[in-house]
Motif scaffolding. Structure first.
Motif, PDB file in Angstrom:
ATOM      1  N   VAL A  50       0.861  -1.183   0.000  1.00  0.00           N
ATOM      2  CA  VAL A  50       0.000   0.000   0.000  1.00  0.00           C
ATOM      3  C   VAL A  50       0.897   1.233   0.000  1.00  0.00           C
ATOM      4  CG1 VAL A  50      -1.805   1.262   1.228  1.00  0.00           C
ATOM      5  CG2 VAL A  50      -1.800  -1.248   1.243  1.00  0.00           C
ATOM      6  N   GLY A  51       0.738   2.081  -0.998  1.00  0.00           N
ATOM      7  CA  GLY A  51       1.558   3.287  -1.082  1.00  0.00           C
ATOM      8  C   GLY A  51       0.774   4.501  -0.623  1.00  0.00           C
ATOM      9  N   VAL A  52       1.480   5.405   0.086  1.00  0.00           N
ATOM     10  CA  VAL A  52       0.842   6.642   0.547  1.00  0.00           C
ATOM     11  C   VAL A  52       1.336   7.787  -0.336  1.00  0.00           C
ATOM     12  CG1 VAL A  52       0.526   8.201   2.508  1.00  0.00           C
ATOM     13  CG2 VAL A  52       0.708   5.727   2.900  1.00  0.00           C
ATOM     14  N   PHE A  53       0.437   8.317  -1.141  1.00  0.00           N
ATOM     15  CA  PHE A  53       0.787   9.351  -2.124  1.00  0.00           C
ATOM     16  C   PHE A  53       0.138  10.680  -1.765  1.00  0.00           C
ATOM     17  CE2 PHE A  53       0.837   5.235  -4.146  1.00  0.00           C
ATOM     18  CZ  PHE A  53       1.987   5.243  -4.914  1.00  0.00           C
ATOM     19  N   GLY A  54       0.723  11.754  -2.233  1.00  0.00           N
ATOM     20  CA  GLY A  54       0.104  13.054  -2.014  1.00  0.00           C
ATOM     21  C   GLY A  54       1.082  14.187  -2.235  1.00  0.00           C
ATOM     22  N   ALA A  55       0.543  15.417  -2.113  1.00  0.00           N
ATOM     23  CA  ALA A  55       1.366  16.603  -2.310  1.00  0.00           C
ATOM     24  C   ALA A  55       2.310  16.774  -1.113  1.00  0.00           C
ATOM     25  CB  ALA A  55       0.477  17.830  -2.467  1.00  0.00           C
ATOM     26  N   THR A  56       3.336  17.581  -1.320  1.00  0.00           N
ATOM     27  CA  THR A  56       4.271  17.811  -0.223  1.00  0.00           C
ATOM     28  C   THR A  56       3.563  18.534   0.935  1.00  0.00           C
ATOM     29  OG1 THR A  56       6.449  18.673   0.358  1.00  0.00           O
ATOM     30  CG2 THR A  56       5.157  19.999  -1.178  1.00  0.00           C
ATOM     31  N   GLY A  57       3.840  18.108   2.127  1.00  0.00           N
ATOM     32  CA  GLY A  57       3.254  18.748   3.297  1.00  0.00           C
ATOM     33  C   GLY A  57       1.843  18.327   3.610  1.00  0.00           C
ATOM     34  N   SER A  58       1.290  17.394   2.802  1.00  0.00           N
ATOM     35  CA  SER A  58      -0.087  16.970   3.098  1.00  0.00           C
ATOM     36  C   SER A  58      -0.102  16.111   4.359  1.00  0.00           C
ATOM     37  CB  SER A  58      -0.667  16.204   1.903  1.00  0.00           C
ATOM     38  OG  SER A  58       0.171  15.108   1.558  1.00  0.00           O
ATOM     39  N   PRO A 127       7.775   9.983  -1.601  1.00  0.00           N
ATOM     40  CA  PRO A 127       8.032  11.402  -1.855  1.00  0.00           C
ATOM     41  C   PRO A 127       6.787  12.043  -2.477  1.00  0.00           C
ATOM     42  CG  PRO A 127       9.717  10.001  -2.868  1.00  0.00           C
ATOM     43  CD  PRO A 127       8.600   9.115  -2.439  1.00  0.00           C
ATOM     44  N   ASP A 128       6.724  13.350  -2.434  1.00  0.00           N
ATOM     45  CA  ASP A 128       5.571  14.066  -2.994  1.00  0.00           C
ATOM     46  C   ASP A 128       5.590  14.010  -4.520  1.00  0.00           C
ATOM     47  OD1 ASP A 128       7.967  15.577  -2.715  1.00  0.00           O
ATOM     48  OD2 ASP A 128       6.868  17.303  -3.498  1.00  0.00           O
ATOM     49  N   PHE A 129       4.409  14.048  -5.110  1.00  0.00           N
ATOM     50  CA  PHE A 129       4.357  13.963  -6.575  1.00  0.00           C
ATOM     51  C   PHE A 129       4.406  15.334  -7.248  1.00  0.00           C
ATOM     52  CE2 PHE A 129      -0.147  13.714  -5.253  1.00  0.00           C
ATOM     53  CZ  PHE A 129      -0.576  14.906  -5.773  1.00  0.00           C
ATOM     54  N   ASP A 130       4.196  16.414  -6.468  1.00  0.00           N
ATOM     55  CA  ASP A 130       4.174  17.745  -7.093  1.00  0.00           C
ATOM     56  C   ASP A 130       5.436  18.515  -6.740  1.00  0.00           C
ATOM     57  OD1 ASP A 130       3.711  18.058  -4.421  1.00  0.00           O
ATOM     58  OD2 ASP A 130       2.185  19.618  -4.663  1.00  0.00           O
ATOM     59  N   SER A 131       6.514  17.754  -6.510  1.00  0.00           N
ATOM     60  CA  SER A 131       7.708  18.343  -5.939  1.00  0.00           C
ATOM     61  C   SER A 131       8.452  19.280  -6.872  1.00  0.00           C
ATOM     62  CB  SER A 131       8.646  17.223  -5.527  1.00  0.00           C
ATOM     63  OG  SER A 131       9.713  17.740  -4.801  1.00  0.00           O
ATOM     64  N   VAL A 132       9.209  20.192  -6.245  1.00  0.00           N
ATOM     65  CA  VAL A 132      10.165  20.973  -7.018  1.00  0.00           C
ATOM     66  C   VAL A 132      11.313  20.058  -7.433  1.00  0.00           C
ATOM     67  CG1 VAL A 132       9.654  23.240  -6.083  1.00  0.00           C
ATOM     68  CG2 VAL A 132      11.185  21.732  -4.814  1.00  0.00           C
ATOM     69  N   GLU A 133      11.461  18.950  -6.696  1.00  0.00           N
ATOM     70  CA  GLU A 133      12.487  17.957  -7.039  1.00  0.00           C
ATOM     71  C   GLU A 133      11.900  16.979  -8.055  1.00  0.00           C
ATOM     72  OE1 GLU A 133      15.492  17.959  -5.878  1.00  0.00           O
ATOM     73  OE2 GLU A 133      15.273  19.483  -4.305  1.00  0.00           O
ATOM     74  N   ALA A 160      -8.403  20.273  -3.593  1.00  0.00           N
ATOM     75  CA  ALA A 160      -8.969  20.399  -4.935  1.00  0.00           C
ATOM     76  C   ALA A 160      -7.887  20.605  -6.001  1.00  0.00           C
ATOM     77  CB  ALA A 160      -9.959  21.553  -4.980  1.00  0.00           C
ATOM     78  N   ASP A 161      -6.629  20.432  -5.569  1.00  0.00           N
ATOM     79  CA  ASP A 161      -5.507  20.703  -6.472  1.00  0.00           C
ATOM     80  C   ASP A 161      -5.660  20.015  -7.827  1.00  0.00           C
ATOM     81  OD1 ASP A 161      -2.754  21.638  -7.013  1.00  0.00           O
ATOM     82  OD2 ASP A 161      -2.366  19.475  -7.056  1.00  0.00           O
ATOM     83  N   GLU A 162      -5.487  20.840  -8.887  1.00  0.00           N
ATOM     84  CA  GLU A 162      -5.695  20.388 -10.268  1.00  0.00           C
ATOM     85  C   GLU A 162      -4.738  19.246 -10.658  1.00  0.00           C
ATOM     86  OE1 GLU A 162      -7.946  21.020 -12.392  1.00  0.00           O
ATOM     87  OE2 GLU A 162      -6.998  20.122 -14.162  1.00  0.00           O
TER      88      GLU A 162
END
Ligand SMILES: Nc1nc2c(ncn2[C@@H]2O[C@H](COP(=O)(O)OP(=O)(O)OP(=O)(O)O)[C@@H](O)[C@H]2O)c(=O)[nH]1
Ligand SMILES: [Mg+2]
Length: 537
Positions: A50-58, A127-133, A160-162
């Motif tokens: 099970v992977g935990v995905f999301g934006a940074t800082g979520s 790691p976050d998927f919307d990263s600057v990295e 609601a992030d696009e």
């Protein structure tokens, strides 16, 4: 019920039948998915990743810690914090293979399972998927394709992030069964607002294509809702079906993007016959058939005509020989030529049929192309194009194959039994005539040499020698007429028989090089459509 095995078989069919009919990117993805499915199924069948995905800082790392019950993952206010995937396992042995395959090096082993049913769980903090990295994003994307179940973590500010919805959740709309959506940091909302935000999030996810999504409000900080999330994860792990459900969803999602082939029926026998007829005529079947008739008539005239003049017929070349289809090549016997050269092997020999005119060639091409177009009716453009390519391929080899088939066709070339009888009677008539002439000459000239003139008996006032001569001429003329009539009738039937045989040979070629390849294309389209149905069901 469609099993994963059924779907994998379907996917293999889509790959094989779809080759060069589907965009190459899809073909590559299909091959990759087949490979991934095989690889995953070979490893740790009891484990659920099970992977935990999301934006940074979520709050992904915080949530993993809350779930596990201790600080296993590093969390921080500085963004982004997690740059490498971390695996938490409860059965180190069982998961080694799997973690090596998904290439997650960072691993911690815990003793106390987060749910009694989740002993073989592998929980990934990512790691976050919307990263600057960009490496973070690549890592998240790579693992999103490999895990068995996905937890999307959102927070009240950015739920609601696009990017999240368009690029991640929507492409996974088929994966609802193995997807949990978690609204974290609900402690930052007023209690009364939580249900409103959850409803709003559920609405957006619905628009992403997931009608019945599990949306869980939690707080990693206060622990609110974490128990519910644990048991939801326990459900996923307990069924042990997450792995197969995920692969099935992958197959369905990929198949959703494949172009429909449409449907078409195999050409019926009427269409095939008329194609053979058209191609045969263009290939010169009638020219050869007519030559067979003419050759028969010529040889018949030679054999049965008035012997004094029938040698003139001998001077004309045989119409079949002129086409390079001499009687020796067409009959069952092989004659040795005049100068001792044996007749060329029909397999190597080309006919000297007059080179097909541009018009005839165009007619044959048109017939084949329109046959292919008719066969393709009902297929979508991509697949019609495939049939067109097949038809063009057939047209490239068709003229030579037809020439060879015509050269190899056994044409009716034998003489007729009545020729011999006619010849005997002709010669008998000539002899009779000569007897009459001799008789008259003897009667005229013998007295001059002092010999007694032979007597000339009379019948009804006509001298017998005169009657013999007249009879011989009459028989010659009558036999000539009768022979001509019989030769015309038999020649016509030979021509028809030759045409039938030639069309038979042309038919074999047309079936083998045009009809069958096109039918194989249609079968391919049918198999593809059937597989698509199974894969997307
Ligand atoms: N109020 C509140 N803060 C939280 C909650 N969960 C996490 N945080 C805070 O949010 C910040 C980021 O948390 P992380 O867990 O590091 O977030 P992440 O999603 O792992 O971030 P990356 O690793 O950078 O992708 C930290 O300061 C956490 O303390 C929560 O439920 N409520
Ligand atoms: Mg983190």
């Amino acid at each position: 019920m469609t099993t994963l095995d059924d779907r994998l078989v379907a996917l293999r069919t889509l790959h094989a039948a779809g080759a060069d009919r589907i965009p190459s990117a899809l073909a590559t993805e299909t091959a990759e998915l087949l490979e991934r499915a095989t690889q995953r199924r070979e490893r740790s069948p009891g484990s659920t990743v099970v992977g935990v995905f999301g934006a940074t800082g979520s709050g992904k790392s915080s949530l993993v810690n809350a779930l596990v019950g201790t600080e296993v993952a590093r969390t921080h206010v500085r963004r982004p914090t997690t740059s490498e995937a971390l695996a938490v396992t409860w059965d180190a042995e069982a998961a080694v293979d799997l973690l090596d395959w998904i290439d997650v090096r960072d691993r911690v082993v815990r003793a106390e399972p987060l749910d009694p049913r989740a002993r073989q769980l592998v929980l990934l903090d990512l790691p976050d998927f919307d990263s600057v990295e960009s490496t973070n994003r690549a890592e998240a994307e790579r693992l999103a394709a490999q895990v068995d179940a996905l937890i999307w973590v959102v927070d009240p500010q950015k739920y609601a992030d696009e990017v999240l919805h368009a690029q991640f959740i929507t492409p996974h709309a088929r994966h609802a069964e193995v997807t949990l959506i978690v609204l974290n940091q609900v402690d930052t909302l007023a209690a009364a607002d939580v249900p409103k935000v959850v409803a709003s999030l559920r609405e957006i996810v619905k628009r992403d294509g997931i009608a019945k999504a599990t949306v869980l409000p939690v707080s990693a900080r206060t622990g609110a809702g974490v128990d519910k999330l644990r048991s939801a994860i326990g459900d996923l792990a307990a069924a042990k079906g997450a792995r197969d459900a995920r692969l099935a969803a992958d197959i369905a999602a990929l198949a959703d993007r494949m172009p429909q082939p449409g449907s078409a029926r195999r050409p019926d026998s009427r269409a095939i016959s008329s194609l053979i007829e058209e191609v045969g005529v263009a290939a010169g079947v009638d020219v050869v058939a007519r030559a067979v008739g003419a050759s028969y008539r010529k040889r018949s005239a030679q054999a049965t005509g008035w012997p004094i003049v029938s040698w003139i017929a001998r001077l004309r070349a045989d119409p079949l020989t002129r086409l390079g289809l001499g009687a020796a090549r067409t009959g069952t016997t092989r004659r040795v030529g005049k100068k001792g050269r044996s007749t060329p092997d029909p397999a190597l020999h080309r006919t000297s049929l007059p080179p097909r005119s541009a018009a005839a060639r165009a007619k044959a091409s048109l017939a084949v192309r329109s046959f292919a177009d008719t066969a393709a009716t009902g297929l979508t453009e991509q697949w019609r194009g495939g049939l067109r390519t097949t038809a063009e391929g057939a047209l490239a080899t068709l003229p030579d194959a037809l020439d060879l088939a015509i050269a190899r066709t056994q044409l009716p070339a034998r003489g007729s039994w009545w020729w011999a009888i006619f010849a005997i009677v002709q010669w008998a008539a000539i002899l009779t005539g000569l007897v009459g002439i001799g008789w008259l000459l003897a009667a005229a000239f013998f007295p001059r040499f002092g010999l007694p003139a032979p007597e000339i008996p009379q019948v009804e006032g006509w001298g017998v020698p005169t009657l013999l001569i007249a009879g011989a001429v009459l028989v010659g003329i009558l036999l000539g007429l009768l022979g001509g009539l019989l030769a015309a009738i038999t020649g016509a039937s030979r021509r028809r028989r030759a045409r039938r045989r030639l069309l038979g040979s042309v038919g074999d070629v047309v079936r083998e090089s045009v009809v069958e390849p096109l039918a194989a294309d249609l079968d391919r389209a049918r198999d593809f459509a059937a597989a698509l149905k199974v894969a997307t069901s």
